[in-house]
Scaffold this motif. Structure first.
Motif, mmCIF file in Angstrom:
data_model
loop_
_atom_site.group_PDB
_atom_site.id
_atom_site.type_symbol
_atom_site.label_atom_id
_atom_site.label_comp_id
_atom_site.label_asym_id
_atom_site.label_seq_id
_atom_site.Cartn_x
_atom_site.Cartn_y
_atom_site.Cartn_z
ATOM 1 N N LEU A 50 -7.001 -2.246 -12.196
ATOM 2 C CA LEU A 50 -6.658 -1.647 -10.901
ATOM 3 C C LEU A 50 -5.291 -2.068 -10.420
ATOM 4 C CD1 LEU A 50 -8.529 -0.293 -8.309
ATOM 5 C CD2 LEU A 50 -8.051 -2.539 -7.475
ATOM 6 N N ASP A 63 2.195 -8.352 -7.131
ATOM 7 C CA ASP A 63 3.391 -8.842 -6.477
ATOM 8 C C ASP A 63 3.295 -8.864 -4.963
ATOM 9 O OD1 ASP A 63 5.276 -5.787 -7.088
ATOM 10 O OD2 ASP A 63 3.305 -6.168 -6.276
ATOM 11 N N GLY A 93 0.787 2.489 -3.531
ATOM 12 C CA GLY A 93 0.702 1.424 -2.520
ATOM 13 C C GLY A 93 -0.358 1.776 -1.495
#
Ligand code: ATP
Ligand code: DGY
Length: 536
Positions: A178, A183, A469
């Protein structure tokens, strides 16, 4: 435009045989039409790694229904088939497996992200939902991609199922990841990994969570993170295979990591770990975490060398990568050729800071546009040298740069360069965006730096899972006039970039028409980048 893009697949039927200078491309006049084709290519990439087709390509039953063929191996079925799975795309994979093998399935347990069933239903993807009578039990967990109590319960159920198996049984393991690049703190825990937490006592779930978050926040790579996870887990690093022994194990894996390393994807639950305690200590040292380790972690690490999930425990396992970025790109390349493009895969390992990757694409666009439009086929040597330098700095292992430039220089017609991977965004601002939208915006800015000559250039970047995102879009596309068009709309793209606010930019820019809306796709093989050239 978004609406136009959504109906595209029905409008733009590809011809049944390839041609080089056929009508669809030759007729191409507007940026919009170019964008529609790019969208079609992106859709074909995603389509190639949908759970149903992937499973059908890999598994088949003989006419008697008693033998399961997986690639070139055959397994006997006699009320002995079990299934477990974990990861973002596993719901659809399980539904496809159930459709194919349901009559043989004794029991199954899968661990999938919280809310995925509702999201799949909302997206109208009924084929990715299990039927009401299914023998597969679904656990939803790992809210915000962090291993939680629900995921722990799922992992326990999976472990119990595996431990009950005998030598006559066959365990099908469905694996997808996933979050390959941890980061940011919020997506730090990973998918398959986060959905299968089984810390070795006395390590607690909370201790493992904290360590994972700390490592991620300090910039550990997925390889490093998963090395630590494996050392502290009962099921990762071959632990699940060991639990299922002596049953036969077949793992079907959707890769979300560059290079498709079996050991790293979802922390390799059916792959013997080759890492030692020394590797773990080295990583913990490197990120300044060794001194502050909880006693429990030290205890487990000190025991690990004498009790590894050794390679001898994985001889009963067949690991098969059934979907990957390169498979997706190969299909998009094929489709581009059908549409009349000269198409080439540049790399399936695009990684590194998103700014550098954007510079790379900007420079590549300038060099390729010059090769394509110059009548003498002269190559801009100075820029080309810079491009090679940047490529070397980015360390892209499989980059076909020279080959691509040669091909472009010879093509003299529409060209599509394809790439995949996952660049990294170092978040500094508080805006809304994702790495694909940010990359597209940065490439748009690069393309605007100097004229590209008589050629339309489009760049598209999209996440194959359909969610870039924390936004509800897959990515975005830009053309070389982005800078001038944005300034005509009073949008200062640099300010948006400084604040990592690419989504807000694209929502305003040309009425949001450059956003790539796909909805949840049910798969996940990292990102797809398309750089398309169409001589005017
Ligand atoms: N405002 C932002 N601008 C740019 N990038 C962002 C922003 N917010 C988060 N991101 C990036 O989005 C990524 C997380 O998004 P996403 O969930 O799509 O990816 P993932 O979980 O790493 O992988 P996958 O897409 O394979 O599930 C991180 O790489 C993070 O840096
Ligand atoms: O689950 C994980 O560990 C990541 O998604 C990489 O596969």
């Amino acid at each position: 435009m978004a609406a136009a893009l959504q109906v595209l697949p029905c409008l733009l039927r590809a011809p049944s045989r390839p041609f080089l200078w056929g009508p669809p491309v030759a007729r191409m006049t507007s940026g919009m039409a170019l964008a529609e084709q790019a969208r079609q290519l992106f859709d074909s990439a995603v389509g190639a790694v949908q759970p149903g087709p992937m499973l059908q390509r890999t598994l088949s039953l003989d006419p008697s229904g008693k033998q399961l063929k997986v690639r070139d191996r055959t397994f006997q079925l006699q009320e002995n088939l079990y299934l477990v799975g974990f990861g973002k795309a596993v719901l659809g994979m399980a539904a496809a497996a159930d459709e194919l093998l349901g009559q043989h399935l004794v029991q199954g347990v899968i661990s999938v992200p919280k809310g995925i069933r509702a999201a799949v239903e909302l997206a109208g993807k009924q084929e990715m939902l299990l039927k009401p009578h299914s023998h597969i039990q679904v656990f939803e967990g790992a809210e915000d991609n962090l291993p939680d109590r629900d995921a722990l319960r799922a992992a326990q159920a999976i472990q119990q199922l595996a431990e009950r198996l005998t030598a006559d049984d066959l365990l099908l393991v469905l694996i997808s990841g996933l979050s390959p690049l941890p980061d940011t703190l919020t997506d730090s825990a990973g998918g398959g990994s986060a959905l299968l937490p089984a810390p070795i006592p006395p390590v607690t779930l909370e201790e493992k969570q904290t360590l994972t978050k700390l490592l991620a926040a300090r910039g550990a790579t997925i390889q490093e993170l998963n090395t630590i996870r494996k050392a502290l887990s009962q099921l990762k690093g071959g632990g699940l295979a060991q639990a299922a022994y002596p049953a036969q194990v077949v793992s079907l894996i959707l890769s979300d990591v560059i290079g498709d390393p079996l050991e790293v994807i979802a922390s390799g639950p059916t792959v013997a770990s080759t890492h030692s305690v020394q590797d773990c200590l080295h990583i913990l040292n490197h990120y300044g975490l060794r001194a502050a380790l909880p006693r429990s972690v030290k205890t487990v690490l000190s025991r690990a060398d004498s009790d590894p999930h050794g390679p001898h425990t994985c001889g009963h396992v067949l690991n098969v990568i059934i979907g990957s970025n390169s498979l997706a790109l190969a299909e998009a390349q094929r489709q581009a050729e059908v549409l009349g493009y000269h198409a080439m895969v540049l790399s399936t390992a695009m990684q590194g800071d998103v700014r550098r990757v954007a510079q790379f694409y900007g420079l590549l666009a300038r060099v390729a546009a010059a090769c394509l439009t110059s009548s003498t086929a002269e190559r801009p040597l100075e820029e080309e040298a810079k491009l090679h330098q940047l490529a070397a700095e980015l360390q892209l292992p499989d980059l076909q740069l020279e080959e691509a430039l040669e091909a472009v220089a010879k093509a003299k017609g529409p060209v599509c360069l394809l790439a995949g991977g996952e660049p990294t965004v170092q978040l500094q601002g508080s805006g809304k965006g994702g790495r694909n939208q940010e990359l597209a915006l940065r490439v748009g800015a690069e393309l605007g730096k100097q004229p590209l000559g008589p050629v339309d250039v489009l760049f598209l970047s999209g996440g194959t899972d359909g969610q870039d995102g924390p936004t509800k879009v897959a990515g975005a596309w830009v053309m070389s006039d982005l800078v001038s068009q944005a300034s005509a709309e009073n949008l200062d793209f640099a300010t948006f970039l400084d604040n990592n606010d690419s989504y807000t930019f694209f929502c305003s820019f040309q009425g949001g028409t450059h956003l790539l809306h796909t909805g949840l796709t049910g798969t996940n093989v990292m990102d797809v980048h398309l750089l398309v050239f169409h001589p005017q």
